[in-house]
Design an enzyme around this catalytic site. Sequence first.
Site, PDB file in Angstrom:
ATOM      1  N   HIS A 109      -4.854  11.286  -2.096  1.00 40.84           N
ATOM      2  CA  HIS A 109      -4.124  10.022  -2.222  1.00 40.84           C
ATOM      3  C   HIS A 109      -4.234   9.488  -3.641  1.00 40.84           C
ATOM      4  CE1 HIS A 109      -7.766   7.389  -1.974  1.00 40.84           C
ATOM      5  NE2 HIS A 109      -8.222   8.297  -1.125  1.00 40.84           N
ATOM      6  N   ASP A 111      -3.469   6.149  -4.431  1.00 43.60           N
ATOM      7  CA  ASP A 111      -3.840   4.737  -4.493  1.00 43.60           C
ATOM      8  C   ASP A 111      -5.356   4.617  -4.577  1.00 43.60           C
ATOM      9  OD1 ASP A 111      -3.999   5.608  -1.702  1.00 43.60           O
ATOM     10  OD2 ASP A 111      -4.463   3.521  -1.236  1.00 43.60           O
ATOM     11  N   ASP A 142     -12.397   8.953  -6.229  1.00 43.61           N
ATOM     12  CA  ASP A 142     -11.704   8.663  -4.967  1.00 43.61           C
ATOM     13  C   ASP A 142     -10.338   8.049  -5.242  1.00 43.61           C
ATOM     14  OD1 ASP A 142     -11.139   8.139  -2.310  1.00 43.61           O
ATOM     15  OD2 ASP A 142     -12.476   6.419  -2.168  1.00 43.61           O
ATOM     16  N   GLU A 177      -3.711   5.113   1.303  1.00 43.48           N
ATOM     17  CA  GLU A 177      -4.878   5.459   2.122  1.00 43.48           C
ATOM     18  C   GLU A 177      -5.917   4.350   2.101  1.00 43.48           C
ATOM     19  OE1 GLU A 177      -8.746   6.992   3.326  1.00 43.48           O
ATOM     20  OE2 GLU A 177      -8.214   6.238   1.330  1.00 43.48           O
ATOM     21  N   GLU A 178      -6.146   3.756   0.951  1.00 44.82           N
ATOM     22  CA  GLU A 178      -7.149   2.702   0.849  1.00 44.82           C
ATOM     23  C   GLU A 178      -6.697   1.406   1.519  1.00 44.82           C
ATOM     24  OE1 GLU A 178      -9.904   3.559   0.066  1.00 44.82           O
ATOM     25  OE2 GLU A 178      -9.999   4.878  -1.679  1.00 44.82           O
ATOM     26  N   HIS A 442     -15.545   3.146  -4.231  1.00 45.43           N
ATOM     27  CA  HIS A 442     -15.301   1.784  -3.745  1.00 45.43           C
ATOM     28  C   HIS A 442     -16.190   0.751  -4.433  1.00 45.43           C
ATOM     29  CE1 HIS A 442     -13.270   2.885   0.378  1.00 45.43           C
ATOM     30  NE2 HIS A 442     -13.000   3.778  -0.567  1.00 45.43           N
TER      31      HIS A 442
END
Length: 472
Positions: A109, A111, A142, A177-178, A442
Amino acid sequence: MTSEQHPHPETLSDSDSAILAAARAGVPAALADLGGLVRIPSIAWPAFDQSQLQRSAEAVAALAEGTGVFDSVRITTAAIPGTDEHGQPAVLATRAARNGKPTILLYAHHDVQPPGDEALWDTPPFEPTVRDGRLYGRGAADDKAGIMAHIAAIRALVEAAGEDFDLGIAMFIEGEEEYGSRSFAQFLQDNADALRADVIVVADSGNWDSRTPALTVSLRGNARFTLTVRTLEHASHSGMFGGAVPDAMLATIKLLATLWDENGAVAVEGLTVRDAETPDYSEETLRDEAGLLPGVSPIGDGTILSRIWNKPSVTVTGIDFTSVANASNTISPEVTVVVSSRVAPGQRAQDAYAALEAHLRAHAPFGAELTFSDIDCGDGFLVDTSGYAVDIARGAMHDGYGEAPVDFGVGGSIPFIADLVRDFPEAQILVTGVEDPHARAHSPNESLHLETFGNAIATEALLLNRLNERSA
């Protein structure tokens, strides 16, 4: 898994040796392109500039086009079921298999999470910075590194085998996705023929450590919701009524405290535990990887990895209440919190949510009114390790990293994998990744270990080459 079960690098075939050499040589270019992606603040939250997601999708599409292998590369969206909205732009690139070869679907992903408090970053979150063998920046691990692992592996296959190989490749790079993959299921339905594959690689997980690869074989599910606790029709003076009237914060504290026992283990009837062995993992390692303060003890019971991989957890991740700056002598009428539960593999997330709601309603103190909203559930995942793709992947990991891989459980969740299993039941799903335990995905100062990144590219390039040499 022992090293004797996979060939050592010195026994590689000529084609594998050529692939490895091409993969290693391509790492600098992959890092440069990754830096370009990290500079794009592609955040799917509505409060952020949504045009950056289109910009990011265009950059990924250009990278896919640049490999020269795809029959089609397009940026597209899908509807969000139950709304009049569409999801964020995704990149879908396809190449048809030839001469009876299998097709592999590569997922990642583009995003990223919001940066959070930028004051906590040592360098700007969207300015990729290399120091001490790591690349820092939001999305560096990520999951823009996952995108570049796919692109770099394809480049290595082309470099070693030419553009006229027979393996079918589909690449799906999601843009939300996030933010919950709200249009994911619809996207699968809209593009089922283009996405259908024999093997699916989801490059959005991690590794045992920076040198030891891991194949993720279990993931916890998630049940997230917003809870509002109300005790009064309006705020009142704390001096006039304090001691007789229960304020909402008191009720909330007492209610939330019932979710855990005295050791911090989840104490909610109806949440299940998976019974499975876990590798050795010390408290010292936990302290190092999680950043646990010296005087703070771990919570829960059983082995540490069983707590993370196979048992439920409950975390309060947000709260709406009067700020410290605005505090006054007032009895609060209402408090709202966000509760995030990780669900043991094997339990339906909806059943876990039902258990949590029933528990909270049964334990509401002083007759407090409870309201549940924004409920989001995603099921966990257990990999079927019996297929040929798992053996090929383990061998590729061994030869790409030079270390035997570990079968790995992950405490986090990738709920959309349940959608892949439902829509493509015949596909073999491999969950891989480029992160190591210090990636801080994150969190502020997210980073990518550069050696791990190079090994991940080498691994995926070997996987592609070995599938290309296999009949479907």
